[in-house]
Design an enzyme around this catalytic site. Structure first.
Site, mmCIF file in Angstrom:
data_model
loop_
_atom_site.group_PDB
_atom_site.id
_atom_site.type_symbol
_atom_site.label_atom_id
_atom_site.label_comp_id
_atom_site.label_asym_id
_atom_site.label_seq_id
_atom_site.Cartn_x
_atom_site.Cartn_y
_atom_site.Cartn_z
ATOM 1 N N VAL A 110 53.612 98.366 19.356
ATOM 2 C CA VAL A 110 54.586 98.857 20.400
ATOM 3 C C VAL A 110 55.650 99.773 19.901
ATOM 4 O O VAL A 110 55.977 100.743 20.628
ATOM 5 C CB VAL A 110 55.362 97.373 20.870
ATOM 6 C CG1 VAL A 110 56.328 97.612 21.878
ATOM 7 C CG2 VAL A 110 54.484 96.611 21.531
ATOM 8 N N HIS A 111 56.023 99.589 18.551
ATOM 9 C CA HIS A 111 57.086 100.400 17.849
ATOM 10 C C HIS A 111 56.663 101.773 17.826
ATOM 11 O O HIS A 111 57.199 102.575 18.165
ATOM 12 C CB HIS A 111 57.379 99.684 16.640
ATOM 13 C CG HIS A 111 58.192 100.423 15.769
ATOM 14 N ND1 HIS A 111 59.588 100.293 15.886
ATOM 15 C CD2 HIS A 111 57.918 101.026 14.397
ATOM 16 C CE1 HIS A 111 60.115 101.145 14.559
ATOM 17 N NE2 HIS A 111 59.113 101.632 13.969
#
Ligand code: HEM
Ligand code: SF4
Ligand code: SF4
Lengths: 290, 211
Positions: free
Chosen positions: B171-172
């Site tokens: 996600v990062h």
């Protein structure tokens, strides 16, 4: 073993079937602890056949030598004294791999082909594929595999898979002077055990019985015990062994689910990018105040 | 590297901070590949990046220790920017607007938004847990000192924390690709004024003195 096998029912860290066209008879070793005199001929025979030598250790006040299984000692006579049954009893149990029908070692192993199970029931380690992670130790309900300090590979009893595959009985069986050790088809061994148990019961061992624990699907090494109701008397033989629930969770449902979830997370990002699209700082916003 | 002279750029990360971040990122990548190789047979071929399966097993925990130390420095430097505020709760409630790029509907963000802070705290929880469980399962050095039940639990938790951490990092990374102009912050150290105004207005005002 470098020989080609066509009877592999299970292979560690492998998701497709292994060569298993050939079906062999399920075998078993029966260890009748009530007949064992603790002479350790089997322990020596194992080292002879497998060409291994245990280091000379120190005596710690027991016949048990070495003190534990090692990468060189795949079988070990465990000696226990107990007064549980109203009289002093000297219990002797030949310890070693049980060749479980549902082997925890194989379930835990992450290296393809480091552990295999043949259709005759033998669970074998192929050390050339072993990476030395020790997961098999965590998977085994009987505390059997040992990592070698010499090469970092895991070792345990092979049930003489090399001998059995050419129609011989395991080396330990051959050496036993009292026939406390017998080997044959699992079916025959159960029948033989039942005769022995009936005999023992007649002679006052009411709790005599067969140790073939169903929690691991049965084993291909079985015991006749005088106190089958209390297997833990025999130096901690587990009462109802099964693969630990933690290992079952880790290697069961979690492994495929987590892998799929990670793949889907990455995929979701890609789909977000091609639908919603990137969040850009527009030219006008750049100029607004700069 | 400094963009002090370029009036349209604002420094976000110093060279030392960037180095620290990328050491953490590279060791994370090596750890994920080597760990996943042992996690699922479909990924066992990742062991080829490390010189074979046995080397993969040997190297992984040492790289883990390096990542732990590197992340420790990063966390020490940035934790105070990651304390949750009231605005963060509102931001999280409006997550649907976040993913649809409707930033005008969100409360003012300071140096980090609530999503970035959540990632930070996820790392704070998982990385020390990975170190501790990793030590318990580390053969041949430390595992023999632990009870078999503890080892089994550590194996499960290690895989679980790794799963959470890897999902978080996916996600990062995606967020950095999605929000254009972000990568420069960690590669060159600076962001444009417009980027800062748009995504981190609170921080922008603080660093530019109200501009
Ligand atoms: C922080 C220090 C860490 C240590 C000391 C450590 C140690 C270990 C050890 C000893 C193993 C067993 C295999 C081997 O011996 O190589 C292992 C497996 C693994 N590690 Fe780590 N590790 C650490 C960090 C990480 C990180 C950051 C990740 C990824 C996010 C990770 C993911 C994994 C995975 C997926 C496995 C395989 C688990 C399985 O087979 O189910 N580890 N680790
Ligand atoms: S130590 Fe070897 S046999 Fe045991 S689980 Fe690891 S790779 Fe498999
Ligand atoms: S006793 Fe342990 S090592 Fe032997 S087959 Fe069963 S799980 Fe594997």
């Amino acid at each position: 073993m470098a020989l080609q096998s066509l009877d592999i029912v299970r292979r560690s860290a492998t998701t497709t079937p292994s060569p298993q066209q050939r079906q062999t008879t399920e075998v078993a070793k029966l260890i009748d602890v009530t007949k064992c005199i603790g002479c350790k001929a089997c322990q020596s025979a194992c080292q002879e056949w497998n060409d291994l030598r245990e280091e000379v250790g120190i005596n710690e006040g027991s016949y048990q030598n070495p003190h534990d299984l090692t990468a060189n000692s795949w079988t070990l006579m465990r000696f226990t004294e107990t007064e549980e049954n109203g009289t002093l009893e000297w219990l002797i149990r030949k310890d070693g791999c049980m060749h479980c029908a549902d082997p925890g070692c194989l379930k835990a192993c992450p290296s393809p082909g480091a552990i295999i199970q043949y259709s005759n029931g033998i669970v074998d380690f192929h050390e050339e594929n072993c990476i030395g992670c020790g997961y098999c130790i965590a998977g085994c309900p009987f505390d059997i595999p040992r990592l070698s300090p010499k090469d970092g590979k895991a070792y345990k009893c092979t049930l003489c898979s090399d001998r059995v595959s050419v129609g011989l009985e395991p080396a330990c069986i051959k050496s036993c002077p009292t026939q406390a050790l017998v080997f044959g088809s699992k079916e025959d061994m159960i029948e033989h055990a039942n005769e022995r148990i009936a005999d023992l019961k007649e002679r006052g061992f009411e709790n005599a019985g067969l140790y073939d624990p169903p929690g691991v699907g049965g084993t291909h090494v079985m015991y006749v015990l005088h106190h089958a109701d209390k297997p833990q008397l025999y130096d901690g033989l587990p009462q109802s062994p099964r693969i630990s629930g933690l290992v079952g969770l880790w290697k069961g449902i979690f492994k495929p689910l987590a892998t799929a979830a990670l793949a889907l997370t990455a995929l979701a990002g890609f789909f977000h990018y091609v639908t919603v699209g990137p969040n850009e700082t527009g030219e006008d916003e750049e100029e607004e105040k700069a | 590297m400094s963009n002090d002279r370029n009036p349209s750029r604002i420094e976000r990360y110093s060279p030392a901070e960037r180095l620290n971040h990328w050491i953490t990122a590279l060791t994370f990548l090596l750890l994920s590949c080597s760990g996943l190789a042992l996690f699922h047979p479909a990924l066992f071929w990742f062991t080829q990046f490390f010189g074979g399966p046995t080397w993969t097993r040997i190297l992984h925990p040492y790289i883990g220790v390096v990542m732990f130390a590197s992340f420790g420095a990063l966390a020490f430097k940035f934790w105070h920017h990651n304390l949750l505020t009231r605005n963060d709760i509102v931001w999280l409630r409006r997550i649907a607007d976040v993913v649809r790029n409707r930033e005008d509907r969100l409360p003012e963000v300071d140096r980090y938004n609530a999503g970035q802070k959540m990632l930070f705290w996820t790392m704070i929880a998982t990385i020390p847990a990975l170190l501790l469980t990793g030590i318990v399962i580390w053969r041949p050095w430390f595992a023999p000192y632990f009870d078999i039940g503890v080892i089994r639990l550590a194996l499960l938790l290690h895989a679980f924390c790794a799963f959470i951490m890897i999902a978080g990092i996916i996600v990062h990374v995606y967020a950095a690709l999605w929000i254009k102009g972000t990568i420069g912050a960690m590669v060159r150290g600076s962001v444009s004024r417009a980027w800062a105004r748009k995504h981190h207005p609170g921080w922008y005002r603080r660093v530019t003195g109200g501009g």
